[in-house]
Design an enzyme around this catalytic site. Structure first.
Site, PDB file in Angstrom:
ATOM      1  N   GLU A 183       0.825  -1.092   0.088  1.00 26.38           N
ATOM      2  CA  GLU A 183      -0.067   0.158  -0.097  1.00 26.38           C
ATOM      3  C   GLU A 183       0.636   1.312   0.097  1.00 26.38           C
ATOM      4  OE1 GLU A 183      -2.517  -0.558   3.240  1.00 26.38           O
ATOM      5  OE2 GLU A 183      -4.175  -1.496   1.971  1.00 26.38           O
ATOM      6  N   GLU A 378      -5.288  -8.151  -1.223  1.00 26.08           N
ATOM      7  CA  GLU A 378      -5.993  -8.045   0.018  1.00 26.08           C
ATOM      8  C   GLU A 378      -7.661  -7.739  -0.171  1.00 26.08           C
ATOM      9  OE1 GLU A 378      -4.557  -5.443   3.160  1.00 26.08           O
ATOM     10  OE2 GLU A 378      -2.551  -5.856   2.586  1.00 26.08           O
TER      11      GLU A 378
HETATM   12  C1  BG6 Z   1      -4.499  -2.936   4.905  1.00 27.22           C
HETATM   13  C2  BG6 Z   1      -2.989  -3.409   5.282  1.00 27.22           C
HETATM   14  O1  BG6 Z   1      -4.409  -1.610   4.784  1.00 27.22           O
HETATM   15  O2  BG6 Z   1      -5.512  -3.230   5.633  1.00 27.22           O
HETATM   16  C3  BG6 Z   1      -3.070  -4.484   6.393  1.00 27.22           C
HETATM   17  O3  BG6 Z   1      -2.208  -3.708   4.099  1.00 27.22           O
HETATM   18  C4  BG6 Z   1      -4.249  -4.267   7.225  1.00 27.22           C
HETATM   19  O4  BG6 Z   1      -1.802  -4.557   6.887  1.00 27.22           O
HETATM   20  C5  BG6 Z   1      -5.440  -4.093   6.380  1.00 27.22           C
HETATM   21  O5  BG6 Z   1      -4.360  -5.095   8.328  1.00 27.22           O
HETATM   22  C6  BG6 Z   1      -6.746  -4.403   7.145  1.00 27.22           C
HETATM   23  O6  BG6 Z   1      -6.632  -3.262   8.234  1.00 27.22           O
HETATM   24  P1  BG6 Z   1      -6.907  -3.527   9.758  1.00 27.22           P
HETATM   25  O7  BG6 Z   1      -6.765  -2.070  10.269  1.00 27.22           O
HETATM   26  O8  BG6 Z   1      -8.346  -4.052   9.865  1.00 27.22           O
HETATM   27  O9  BG6 Z   1      -5.974  -4.382  10.201  1.00 27.22           O
END
Ligand code: BG6
Length: 487
Positions: A183, A378
């Site tokens: 990201e 993701e």
């Molecule tokens: C993304 C990141 O922004 O979102 C992850 O690459 C992160 O590292 C994921 O865990 C989900 O966000 P969160 O804050 O719910 O863990």
């Protein structure tokens, strides 16, 4: 009747984690501190610490969720076996930079750290799983904050490249797919996690300049790493990684549409450079308008020409913006980025809105813009789960979210988008990046650990475990939740 799939036979199904959120073992075998190792959970001021890291570093908190996390470091073999049981074709994880170079600028790499990833990647292959490796996932060594103020300093480029050279050569026969920075656009929103830097004492104007300067250093580092990777092994596939999710205009008012265009450019700026090899005109115009002066050398410009092989991104939801200050009063939450609440979309317990169609839109837009293969690295739903007395987790809400998103991803492929694979986020429960909580769970595998670190750390299969297994087995054709499968 056999259902049709929109996915090619070699589609890489799998799941994603990051070292800093799952490994634990934060000082084991010579590892140095990671950025997250000084952060508490949300209830004890994580957000404040993220915005004022140098102050947080001086404090002592009662509990640091990353120190043990889910102890993937000592459990990776059995965890990977569970992932293989689901049929994973790929597994996205990151290498912890401070596990390899504890201070970031050490002369020699840490042998024990290197050995850990030898075993991890070898285990993946033994199970028929292709590793997909993020080189820097919010994991610049903490020591580089203290010594250089992170990526604001140009010297980070060479330190990163030295680290890249070591891991490219070491894991050459085990890893083929690499992502240079997780990201990369996050540096504008959480400069500490994204860039290992503290801008809390700067004016807004100076902070913006510092963030773009640091971003420039990362863009140059990414391009140089891409060149190096291809020199070391022409078969390496190197990707960039964007926190994606299209921004919609709140109304058809042209002012709102223009606002959305500009919001989208804020993220695409990074990928424009990484995929096209030069700064887009709109970015240079923005710098001029905002009085941002960045040191860009001729050598930097030449380096940027080494563009990526594919584009990966995270997608949790779309976003919504308005040009009208009166409308902008109430913003929803959602993966750090400012967004209005979209009345057409449901909202999770953490205030993140969910929008499967938005994934199809985002994929089409990225494909149209770059014409490079995509990789969804993701996607997922962070929710509270309940472990029943007979050790089950009935997470139909997660299945519904994932089914909708996977269906829309399939439709994007049908639209003509080329996409290599899909790794849903947090395939095993881990520590949340934004809140530090364990309670915000994304996994198919439940980990018995709570926000304060209590629990057995045992793993349990959720209902979504069998469901995802079926999705992979049918190559995305069967997204139904067949209750009988989980009884
Ligand atoms: C993304 C990141 O922004 O979102 C992850 O690459 C992160 O590292 C994921 O865990 C989900 O966000 P969160 O804050 O719910 O863990």
């Amino acid at each position: 009747m056999t259902k049709m799939t929109n996915f090619p036979n070699d589609f890489l199904w799998g799941g994603a984690v990051a070292a800093n959120q799952c490994e634990g073992a934060y000082l084991t075998d010579g590892k140095g501190k990671s950025l997250v190792d000084i952060l508490p959970t949300a209830d004890f001021g994580r957000w404040d610490a993220l915005m004022n890291p140098k102050t947080a570093e001086q404090k002592t908190y009662d509990y640091y969720p990353s120190h043990e996390s889910i102890d993937f470091y000592h459990n990776f073999e059995s965890d990977l076996e569970l992932m293989a049981e689901m049929g994973f074709k790929t597994f996205r994880t990151s290498i912890s930079w401070p596990r390899i170079f504890p201070n970031g600028d050490d002369e020699k790499p840490n042998k024990a750290g290197l050995a850990f990833y030898d075993h991890l990647f070898a285990k993946c292959h033994a199970l028929g799983i292709e590793p997909l490796v993020t080189i820097n996932h919010f994991d610049t060594p903490l020591a580089l904050l203290d010594k250089y103020n992170g990526w604001q300093d140009r010297r980070l480029i060479d330190l990163y490249l030295n680290y890249c050279e070591v891991i490219f050569k070491r894991y050459r026969h085990l890893v083929r797919y690499w992502l240079t920075f997780n990201e990369i656009n996050m540096i504008l929103h959480i400069p500490f996690l994204g860039g290992g830097m503290d801008v809390s004492e700067l004016t807004d104007q100076a902070a913006l300049t510092a963030k773009y300067q640091a971003a420039h250093h990362q863009l140059v580092a990414s391009a140089k790493a891409t060149k190096l990777a291809h020199e070391i092994d022409p078969d390496f596939q190197v990707g960039c990684m964007l926190a994606a999710g299209d921004t919609y205009p709140n109304t058809p008012n042209p002012a709102d549409v223009l606002e959305a265009l500009q919001a989208n450019r804020e993220g695409y700026f990074f990928i424009d450079v990484q995929a096209r090899g030069y700064y887009p005109n709109y970015a240079l115009a923005l710098f001029k308008e905002k009085g941002i002066h960045i040191d860009i050398t001729e050598d930097d410009k030449a380096s940027l020409k080494h563009t990526v092989d594919f584009i990966s991104f995270s997608y949790y939801s779309s976003r919504l913006v308005s040009a009208d200050p009166a409308v902008n009063v109430e913003t929803g939450e959602g993966n750090v980025f400012k967004s209005l609440k979209n009345p057409y979309l449901p909202t999770s317990s953490w205030g993140w809105q969910t929008d499967g169609v938005g994934l199809r839109i985002t994929m089409n837009n990225i494909w149209d813009r770059y014409q490079l293969p995509l990789f969804v690295v993701e996607n997922g739903l962070g929710e509270k789960d309940e472990l029943t007395p007979d050790f089950k987790v009935h997470d139909d809400y997660r299945i519904a979210y994932l089914a909708e998103n996977i269906e829309q991803m399939g439709l994007a492929l049908k639209d003509g988008v080329v996409c290599w694979g899909y790794t849903s986020w947090g395939c095993i429960d881990l520590v949340s990046a934004s809140t530090g909580e364990m309670a915000k769970r994304y996994g198919y595998i439940y980990v018995d650990r709570d926000n304060a670190g209590n629990g057995t750390n045992q793993r349990y299969k959720k209902d979504s475990f069998d469901w995802y297994k079926q999705v992979i087995a049918t190559n995305g054709a069967d997204l139904e939740h067949h209750q009988e499968v989980v009884q």
